[in-house]
Motif scaffolding. Structure first.
Motif, PDB file in Angstrom:
ATOM      1  N   MET A 107       0.899  -1.030  -0.094  1.00  0.00           N
ATOM      2  CA  MET A 107      -0.241   0.014  -0.466  1.00  0.00           C
ATOM      3  C   MET A 107       1.006   0.828  -0.589  1.00  0.00           C
ATOM      4  SD  MET A 107      -3.010   0.792   2.781  1.00  0.00           S
ATOM      5  CE  MET A 107      -3.808   2.279   2.782  1.00  0.00           C
ATOM      6  N   LEU A 108       0.574   2.298  -0.362  1.00  0.00           N
ATOM      7  CA  LEU A 108       0.911   3.849  -0.741  1.00  0.00           C
ATOM      8  C   LEU A 108       0.242   4.632  -0.553  1.00  0.00           C
ATOM      9  CD1 LEU A 108       3.311   3.014  -3.875  1.00  0.00           C
ATOM     10  CD2 LEU A 108       3.809   2.587  -1.827  1.00  0.00           C
ATOM     11  N   GLY A 109       1.180   5.852  -0.194  1.00  0.00           N
ATOM     12  CA  GLY A 109      -0.319   6.958  -0.495  1.00  0.00           C
ATOM     13  C   GLY A 109       0.536   8.726   0.084  1.00  0.00           C
ATOM     14  N   PHE A 110      -0.117   9.059   0.374  1.00  0.00           N
ATOM     15  CA  PHE A 110       0.212  10.260   0.141  1.00  0.00           C
ATOM     16  C   PHE A 110       0.428  11.218   0.847  1.00  0.00           C
ATOM     17  CE2 PHE A 110      -0.721  11.347  -4.278  1.00  0.00           C
ATOM     18  CZ  PHE A 110      -1.431  12.059  -4.348  1.00  0.00           C
ATOM     19  N   ILE A 111      -0.123  12.445   1.985  1.00  0.00           N
ATOM     20  CA  ILE A 111      -0.096  12.803   2.217  1.00  0.00           C
ATOM     21  C   ILE A 111      -0.135  14.247   1.581  1.00  0.00           C
ATOM     22  CG2 ILE A 111      -0.836  14.716   4.536  1.00  0.00           C
ATOM     23  CD1 ILE A 111       0.800  13.208   6.242  1.00  0.00           C
ATOM     24  N   ILE A 112      -1.890  15.086   1.609  1.00  0.00           N
ATOM     25  CA  ILE A 112      -1.798  16.067   0.446  1.00  0.00           C
ATOM     26  C   ILE A 112      -1.140  17.689   0.783  1.00  0.00           C
ATOM     27  CG2 ILE A 112      -3.726  17.608  -0.517  1.00  0.00           C
ATOM     28  CD1 ILE A 112      -5.519  15.531  -1.070  1.00  0.00           C
ATOM     29  N   GLU A 113      -0.981  18.374   1.259  1.00  0.00           N
ATOM     30  CA  GLU A 113       0.107  19.003   1.543  1.00  0.00           C
ATOM     31  C   GLU A 113      -0.537  20.738   0.312  1.00  0.00           C
ATOM     32  OE1 GLU A 113       3.470  18.756   2.611  1.00  0.00           O
ATOM     33  OE2 GLU A 113       3.906  17.171   3.776  1.00  0.00           O
ATOM     34  N   ASN A 114      -0.701  20.510  -0.953  1.00  0.00           N
ATOM     35  CA  ASN A 114      -1.205  21.220  -1.846  1.00  0.00           C
ATOM     36  C   ASN A 114      -2.002  21.482  -2.359  1.00  0.00           C
ATOM     37  OD1 ASN A 114      -1.273  23.348  -3.735  1.00  0.00           O
ATOM     38  ND2 ASN A 114       1.586  23.237  -4.326  1.00  0.00           N
ATOM     39  N   ARG A 115      -3.083  21.992  -2.544  1.00  0.00           N
ATOM     40  CA  ARG A 115      -4.830  21.629  -2.766  1.00  0.00           C
ATOM     41  C   ARG A 115      -4.786  22.125  -4.487  1.00  0.00           C
ATOM     42  NH1 ARG A 115      -7.334  18.563   0.284  1.00  0.00           N
ATOM     43  NH2 ARG A 115      -7.027  18.580   2.547  1.00  0.00           N
ATOM     44  N   ASP A 116      -3.279  22.105  -5.060  1.00  0.00           N
ATOM     45  CA  ASP A 116      -3.577  21.829  -5.720  1.00  0.00           C
ATOM     46  C   ASP A 116      -3.835  21.268  -7.276  1.00  0.00           C
ATOM     47  OD1 ASP A 116      -2.696  23.845  -9.003  1.00  0.00           O
ATOM     48  OD2 ASP A 116      -1.220  23.154  -9.133  1.00  0.00           O
ATOM     49  N   PRO A 117      -4.562  20.972  -8.167  1.00  0.00           N
ATOM     50  CA  PRO A 117      -5.081  20.014  -8.447  1.00  0.00           C
ATOM     51  C   PRO A 117      -3.673  19.887  -9.276  1.00  0.00           C
ATOM     52  CG  PRO A 117      -6.779  21.034  -9.173  1.00  0.00           C
ATOM     53  CD  PRO A 117      -5.879  21.503  -8.548  1.00  0.00           C
ATOM     54  N   ASP A 118      -2.740  20.304  -9.790  1.00  0.00           N
ATOM     55  CA  ASP A 118      -1.118  19.467 -10.864  1.00  0.00           C
ATOM     56  C   ASP A 118      -0.509  18.935  -9.170  1.00  0.00           C
ATOM     57  OD1 ASP A 118      -2.353  20.212 -13.214  1.00  0.00           O
ATOM     58  OD2 ASP A 118      -1.613  22.846 -13.296  1.00  0.00           O
ATOM     59  N   ALA A 119      -0.437  19.295  -8.670  1.00  0.00           N
ATOM     60  CA  ALA A 119       0.682  19.704  -7.521  1.00  0.00           C
ATOM     61  C   ALA A 119      -0.044  18.455  -7.166  1.00  0.00           C
ATOM     62  CB  ALA A 119       0.281  20.242  -6.373  1.00  0.00           C
ATOM     63  N   ILE A 120      -1.940  17.585  -6.937  1.00  0.00           N
ATOM     64  CA  ILE A 120      -1.353  16.196  -6.475  1.00  0.00           C
ATOM     65  C   ILE A 120      -1.857  15.354  -7.395  1.00  0.00           C
ATOM     66  CG2 ILE A 120      -4.071  14.969  -6.185  1.00  0.00           C
ATOM     67  CD1 ILE A 120      -4.629  17.354  -4.671  1.00  0.00           C
ATOM     68  N   ARG A 121      -2.131  15.536  -9.120  1.00  0.00           N
ATOM     69  CA  ARG A 121      -1.618  14.934 -10.205  1.00  0.00           C
ATOM     70  C   ARG A 121       0.436  14.525  -9.963  1.00  0.00           C
ATOM     71  NH1 ARG A 121      -5.000  18.204 -12.569  1.00  0.00           N
ATOM     72  NH2 ARG A 121      -6.917  16.843 -13.327  1.00  0.00           N
ATOM     73  N   GLY A 122       0.591  15.726  -9.399  1.00  0.00           N
ATOM     74  CA  GLY A 122       2.674  15.102  -9.961  1.00  0.00           C
ATOM     75  C   GLY A 122       2.582  14.239  -8.467  1.00  0.00           C
ATOM     76  N   GLN A 123       1.762  14.087  -7.464  1.00  0.00           N
ATOM     77  CA  GLN A 123       1.750  13.178  -6.157  1.00  0.00           C
ATOM     78  C   GLN A 123       1.886  11.896  -6.598  1.00  0.00           C
ATOM     79  OE1 GLN A 123       0.586  15.922  -2.613  1.00  0.00           O
ATOM     80  NE2 GLN A 123       2.506  15.124  -1.898  1.00  0.00           N
ATOM     81  N   LEU A 124       0.858  12.237  -7.084  1.00  0.00           N
ATOM     82  CA  LEU A 124      -0.150  10.318  -7.353  1.00  0.00           C
ATOM     83  C   LEU A 124       0.220   9.850  -8.592  1.00  0.00           C
ATOM     84  CD1 LEU A 124      -2.460   9.073  -6.739  1.00  0.00           C
ATOM     85  CD2 LEU A 124      -3.733   9.745  -8.619  1.00  0.00           C
ATOM     86  N   ARG A 125       1.341  11.325  -9.708  1.00  0.00           N
ATOM     87  CA  ARG A 125       2.539  10.119 -10.385  1.00  0.00           C
ATOM     88  C   ARG A 125       3.170   9.278 -10.300  1.00  0.00           C
ATOM     89  NH1 ARG A 125       2.863  10.537 -15.927  1.00  0.00           N
ATOM     90  NH2 ARG A 125       1.184  12.209 -16.508  1.00  0.00           N
ATOM     91  N   GLU A 126       3.687   9.931  -8.753  1.00  0.00           N
ATOM     92  CA  GLU A 126       5.376   9.244  -8.638  1.00  0.00           C
ATOM     93  C   GLU A 126       5.028   8.574  -7.730  1.00  0.00           C
ATOM     94  OE1 GLU A 126       7.583  11.021  -4.361  1.00  0.00           O
ATOM     95  OE2 GLU A 126       7.157  12.799  -6.396  1.00  0.00           O
ATOM     96  N   GLN A 127       3.856   8.462  -6.770  1.00  0.00           N
ATOM     97  CA  GLN A 127       3.619   6.824  -6.158  1.00  0.00           C
ATOM     98  C   GLN A 127       2.716   5.648  -7.327  1.00  0.00           C
ATOM     99  OE1 GLN A 127       3.460   6.196  -2.771  1.00  0.00           O
ATOM    100  NE2 GLN A 127       3.908   8.723  -3.082  1.00  0.00           N
ATOM    101  N   LEU A 128       2.129   6.257  -8.647  1.00  0.00           N
ATOM    102  CA  LEU A 128       1.889   5.572  -9.476  1.00  0.00           C
ATOM    103  C   LEU A 128       2.653   4.775 -10.119  1.00  0.00           C
ATOM    104  CD1 LEU A 128      -1.492   6.777 -11.214  1.00  0.00           C
ATOM    105  CD2 LEU A 128      -1.412   4.804  -9.254  1.00  0.00           C
TER     106      LEU A 128
END
Length: 192
Positions: free
Chosen positions: A1-22
Motif C-alpha cells: 500500500m502506498l499513499g501520500f498526504i495532501i499538502e498543496n490543494r493545487d490539482p497539478d500538485a496532487i497529480r504530480g504526487q499521484l504520478r510519483e506514487q503510481l
C-alpha cells in the motif's frame, strides 16, 4: 500500500504526487518507461474526479493506493462463460486516515477505469478483491467478421457447457458430438 498526504490543494500538485506514487506500481508491470508513463497518464485521467475532489475538499487529507484483485465474470443468457482474474490499482481519498468506499476508484494496469457497480465496489472494498459481472459477450451481433467469430465461439462454449451438464447428469452420449467435431472425421469412434 502506498499513499501520500495532501499538502498543496493545487490539482497539478496532487497529480504530480499521484504520478510519483503510481510510477512505483507501474514500473513493475512495464519494462519500457514510455509504456508505464502511458498507463499512468490513463490512470490519472480515470482518477480525475478524485483529484478534483481532493483539491476542493479540505477534509480530505491524503490519497491511499493499493494493488487490487479484479475478477471479471463473463456470462450470456444466464450462463457463466468465463472468468478472468486480473490486477488493478485501487485509489481512495482519506479523511482522518480512513478511506471510504464512496471515495474509491479502481483502474486496471493499463489505466482504464474498471466499471464496477456500487454493489461490486462495496463488496470488494474491505480486501481489495473485486468481482464484476459482464454480459456484453452475449450481445455480439453478426454484423462484423470479428463479431461473427466471437458469436461462433460463444455458441461453441454454450454447446460444450450444455453437453458437460448433460453428461454429469448421466447422459453418457452427450459428449460424442463434441468429441467428433474436435477430432473431425478421422475414423474416430466413441462408445460409452
Amino acid at each position: 500500500m502506498l499513499g501520500f498526504i495532501i499538502e498543496n490543494r493545487d490539482p497539478d500538485a496532487i497529480r504530480g504526487q499521484l504520478r510519483e506514487q503510481l510510477s512505483n506500481f507501474f514500473s513493475v508491470f512495464y519494462k519500457k518507461e514510455s509504456e508505464a508513463n502511458a498507463a499512468i497518464d490513463k490512470t490519472l485521467s480515470s482518477l480525475s474526479g478524485l483529484i478534483d475532489k481532493a483539491a476542493s475538499d479540505s477534509t480530505i487529507d491524503g490519497f491511499d493506493i493499493r494493488l487490487a484483485q479484479v475478477a471479471t465474470q463473463y456470462s450470456a443468457g444466464g450462463s457463466s462463460l468465463a472468468s478472468i482474474l486480473g490486477i488493478g490499482v485501487e485509489a481512495g481519498l482519506s479523511r482522518d486516515g480512513k478511506v471510504s468506499v464512496d471515495d474509491t476508484k479502481v483502474t486496471d494496469v493499463a489505466g482504464d477505469a474498471v466499471p464496477l457497480t456500487d454493489k461490486e465496489l462495496s463488496a470488494g472494498f474491505a480486501q481489495a478483491r473485486y468481482t464484476r459481472n459482464d454480459s456484453t459477450l452475449g450481445s455480439a451481433s453478426g454484423g462484423a467478421v470479428g463479431d461473427e467469430r466471437l458469436q461462433k465461439v460463444l455458441d461453441q462454449l454454450r454447446e460444450t457447457q450444455d453437453a458437460l451438464n448433460r453428461f454429469r447428469q448421466g447422459e453418457t452420449g452427450a459428449l460424442k458430438p463434441l468429441l467428433e467435431r474436435l477430432m473431425g472425421n478421422s475414423g474416430f469412434s466413441l462408445s460409452a
